[in-house]
Scaffold this active site. Structure first.
Site, PDB file in Angstrom:
ATOM      1  N   ARG A 252       0.861  -1.185   0.000  1.00 20.56           N
ATOM      2  CA  ARG A 252       0.000   0.000   0.000  1.00 20.56           C
ATOM      3  C   ARG A 252       0.894   1.230   0.000  1.00 20.56           C
ATOM      4  O   ARG A 252       2.107   1.127   0.173  1.00 20.56           O
ATOM      5  CB  ARG A 252      -0.953  -0.001   1.198  1.00 20.56           C
TER       6      ARG A 252
ATOM      7  N   GLU B 116      -3.319   8.288   6.325  1.00 23.08           N
ATOM      8  CA  GLU B 116      -2.003   8.393   6.940  1.00 23.08           C
ATOM      9  C   GLU B 116      -0.943   8.924   5.968  1.00 23.08           C
ATOM     10  O   GLU B 116       0.033   8.256   5.631  1.00 23.08           O
ATOM     11  CB  GLU B 116      -1.578   7.040   7.511  1.00 23.08           C
TER      12      GLU B 116
ATOM     13  N   GLU C 155      -8.512   5.954  14.476  1.00 24.18           N
ATOM     14  CA  GLU C 155      -8.084   4.560  14.577  1.00 24.18           C
ATOM     15  C   GLU C 155      -7.421   4.299  15.919  1.00 24.18           C
ATOM     16  O   GLU C 155      -6.666   5.121  16.429  1.00 24.18           O
ATOM     17  CB  GLU C 155      -7.067   4.206  13.476  1.00 24.18           C
TER      18      GLU C 155
ATOM     19  N   TRP D 197       1.953  -5.483  13.792  1.00 26.28           N
ATOM     20  CA  TRP D 197       3.160  -4.985  13.139  1.00 26.28           C
ATOM     21  C   TRP D 197       4.341  -4.781  14.081  1.00 26.28           C
ATOM     22  O   TRP D 197       5.419  -4.428  13.638  1.00 26.28           O
ATOM     23  CB  TRP D 197       2.852  -3.670  12.413  1.00 26.28           C
TER      24      TRP D 197
ATOM     25  N   GLU E 276      -2.826  -7.677   7.336  1.00 28.40           N
ATOM     26  CA  GLU E 276      -3.253  -7.273   8.677  1.00 28.40           C
ATOM     27  C   GLU E 276      -4.235  -8.265   9.298  1.00 28.40           C
ATOM     28  O   GLU E 276      -5.042  -7.896  10.150  1.00 28.40           O
ATOM     29  CB  GLU E 276      -3.862  -5.863   8.631  1.00 28.40           C
TER      30      GLU E 276
ATOM     31  N   HIS F 198      -4.359  -8.299  13.023  1.00 28.67           N
ATOM     32  CA  HIS F 198      -4.704  -7.055  13.704  1.00 28.67           C
ATOM     33  C   HIS F 198      -6.121  -7.211  14.251  1.00 28.67           C
ATOM     34  O   HIS F 198      -7.028  -7.646  13.558  1.00 28.67           O
ATOM     35  CB  HIS F 198      -4.645  -5.887  12.709  1.00 28.67           C
TER      36      HIS F 198
END
Length: 655
Positions: free
Chosen positions: A111, A150, A302, A310, A350, A353
């Site tokens: 990404r 981000e 978030e 991570w 992820e 996560h």
């Protein structure tokens, strides 16, 4: 522009329905309603689903998602999915892919794989944004636009080089001015043609610091240009819908002060480490910064319900920490509490996560805590839109931060964020409310201003005027060293502040990794110090503390106009810094919100006094008077006991 302000706290998280079969979606909405979710962010990573091939649009699924959410009473923060281009863009247009510092072109398959300066990327991204805004601008579920994700991308390619040169021409005007600013007379670096100027790239040795500083400014401005281009498209279609982009924790990829001016509401992504017993202090620091960027409520866009994926090791959050950290954010100005993500992913990078709905499903501790938090936020609705009032400001400037991180300084261990925390943590422990401020802002409303580090100084006048007019300033070492081009201010450090501080630093003396010095002070008591020790002499300032060996001053106090300026030329131990700030706070007339035991956080937002126990043991807190606890419904009179991760939101009872 309209702010999100309607008397409630928003609750939810990133929702990625494109990762799940469509028959899961109705069950998602049922569970969201059960949890008290009011708001979800949709579309952050959906570009390849929306535009599977160049120019095609597959939006039927998104229509159904937004309609389903609206029918369930859930509003949408609709994202422009431009942070993660689809593989076809990088495959067909490799010039859109970023090039790193070593000259390697990065690939797609992850990404954030785009060059912010690429006109081809910009063309495709804005076309997509325009179509989304045209299609969903009037959708009743739409509450806010969420641009990208981000922002922090950096590229060193030839397209970026041309963009950088254009930016430099606008900034400096001429090559002569650029050569002077970068001090290119050193190391035979003088530029004779604009085409010779490139972004910082791998070189045999140290790179020109003026070039690196300007490139950091340029990268920030390029990302800001990227944001405003998308924002302007959205505003053209929906001038009534606020726009944000989520900041990436306490980081320095772009100037948050500059970007905050261009968005309608600040939003923040924050992932404290469950294994760090002091993580709540840095969390508070970040939350205070977000509130200060636009001087008002912000959105926690978030966080994690439990483990992230991570870190080297990713422990889950213990029971109760999710609630404590979320209430902490609300106490410090958040008008939304959201998570990444709604449903934990079954695959992809992820997949481990955590989510609001974990892999174990709704019959789980995490989901039960999610449901309970939803009820808490309803109870806390009275604080929505209210402010945290602070009489202390901590100065933080991104340009100075960038410059202080450059090479070939007295100590490679110097860390601006560490210095900020050195001063912030004692203020946190003392229960003192803190804002953050730009050094050139109007500081007159604060009784005390703390400048942990201002290595680079453009204009010293605002700080000097603040003290001259009666304010109290505490300044840390390695400040006032260079001008805006990273050129040393000659005549003895800190040149622009010597009169203000009443001293002169002749040499900066970093200490060894394990070196500790002893300091003596009649008013502060003895303390140790490490990291740094300026070789300085007083020129009018009162010496408050000195080295035991040698007598060199380390803490000085100077009257300037009707105010007071303090200088700290070393890094005192936490006890030493606490003793110093206790005296400064008392002299400046700054009172704590409430005297609380270590590990307990006390913050007043509007009329509500928040108490959060971040420790592992039960703690008794004295609270004068009688209060109603919005969370428990209990009446608190005189004191209360907070268990592990216990929280309270107290409103004083009227007589």
């Amino acid at each position: 522009m309209t702010r999100l302000a309607d008397g409630r706290l928003r609750y939810g998280g990133d929702y990625n329905p494109e990762q799940w079969p469509e028959d899961v979606w109705p069950r998602d909405v049922e569970l969201m309603r059960e949890a008290g979710v009011t708001t979800v962010t949709v579309g952050v990573f959906s570009w390849s689903r929306i535009e599977p091939r160049p120019g095609e649009r597959d939006l039927g699924w998104l229509d159904r998602v937004l309609d389903l959410l609206h029918d369930g009473g859930i509003e949408v923060f609709l994202a422009t999915p431009t942070a993660s281009p689809p593989p076809w863009l990088g495959h067909r247009y490799p010039e859109t892919l970023p090039v790193d510092f070593d000259g390697h072109r990065l690939s797609y398959g992850s990404r954030n794989q785009f060059c912010p300066s690429s006109p081809v990327y910009r063309e495709h991204a804005l076309a997509l944004v325009d179509d989304l805004a045209a299609r969903y601008g009037d959708h009743p579920a739409l509450a806010l636009w969420h641009v990208g994700n981000e922002l922090g991308q950096v590229c060193h390619c030839d397209v970026t080089a041309e963009h950088f040169r254009t930016w430099l021409r606008a900034r400096h005007g001429s090559l002569d001015a650029l050569n002077a600013a970068w001090h290119t007379a050193a190391w035979s670096q003088r530029y004779g043609e604009w085409d010779e100027v490139v972004p910082p790239r791998r070189a045999p040795y140290l790179i020109n610091p003026g070039q690196r500083l300007d490139f950091a400014r340029f990268c920030s401005d390029a990302l800001l240009e990227h944001f405003t281009a998308e924002r302007d498209v959205l505003r053209r279609h929906t001038p009534h819908v606020p726009v944000t982009t989520n900041f990436m924790g306490l980081d320095a990829p772009l100037d948050y002060w500059a970007l905050a001016r261009e968005e309608d509401v600040v939003s923040h992504d924050w992932y404290p480490d469950p294994a760090d017993p002091t993580a709540h202090v840095v969390s508070a620091l970040g939350f205070d910064l977000m509130r200060s960027l636009k001087d008002g409520p912000w959105l926690l866009m978030e966080q994690a319900t439990s483990a992230v994926s991570w870190r080297r090791r990713n422990p889950p959050k213990p029971a109760g920490q999710l609630r404590a950290q979320s209430v902490q954010a609300v106490a410090r100005g958040a008008d939304a509490v959201c998570f990444f993500q709604w449903r934990a992913s079954a695959g992809g990078a992820e997949k481990f996560h955590s989510g609001m709905v974990p892999h174990a499903g709704p019959d789980s501790r995490v989901f039960r805590e999610v449901v309970a938090l939803g009820a808490d936020l309803v109870a806390l609705a009275p604080v929505a839109g209210t402010d945290v009032t602070a009489s202390v400001a901590v100065v933080l400037d991104w340009e100075s931060w960038w410059a202080a991180r450059l090479d070939a300084h007295p100590s490679a261990d110097f860390d601006v964020l560490r210095r900020v925390r050195d001063f912030y943590e004692p203020l946190f422990d003392a229960g003192v409310a803190v804002d953050f401020a730009h050094p050139e802002a109007d500081l007159t409303r604060y009784r005390l201003v703390v400048a942990p580090n201002l290595y680079l100084v453009r204009d010293p006048v605002p700080l000097m005027s603040y003290v001259e007019g009666g304010g109290t300033l505490v300044m840390g070492f390695f400040s006032g060293v260079v001008d805006e081009h990273d050129r040393v201010r000659l005549g003895g450090y800190p040149a622009p502040f010597r009169e203000l501080l009443g001293l002169r630093v002749e040499e900066m003396a970093p200490l060894g990794p394990d070196e500790v010095v002893r300091c003596a002070s009649a008013s502060l008591g003895g303390f140790t110090a490490d990291s740094w020790c300026d070789d300085l002499r007083a020129e009018g300032a009162e010496v408050v503390a000195s080295l035991v060996d040698g007598g060199v001053p380390v803490v000085l106090r100077n009257r300037f106009g009707t105010g007071t300026a303090w200088y700290v030329g070393t890094r005192p131990s936490p006890e030493g810094t606490r003793a110093l700030l206790d005296r400064v706070l008392a002299e400046a007339g700054v009172d704590p919100v409430l005297a609380v035991p270590r590990g307990v956080e006390a913050v007043r937002r509007g009329e509500v006094l928040f108490l959060v126990n971040h420790g592992v043991a039960d703690v008794r807190v004295d609270v004068p008077g009688a209060h109603d606890d919005l969370l428990s419904g209990a009446v608190v009179s005189g004191s209360l006991t907070l268990g592990r991760f216990g929280v309270a939101a107290l409103v004083q009872r009227s007589r």
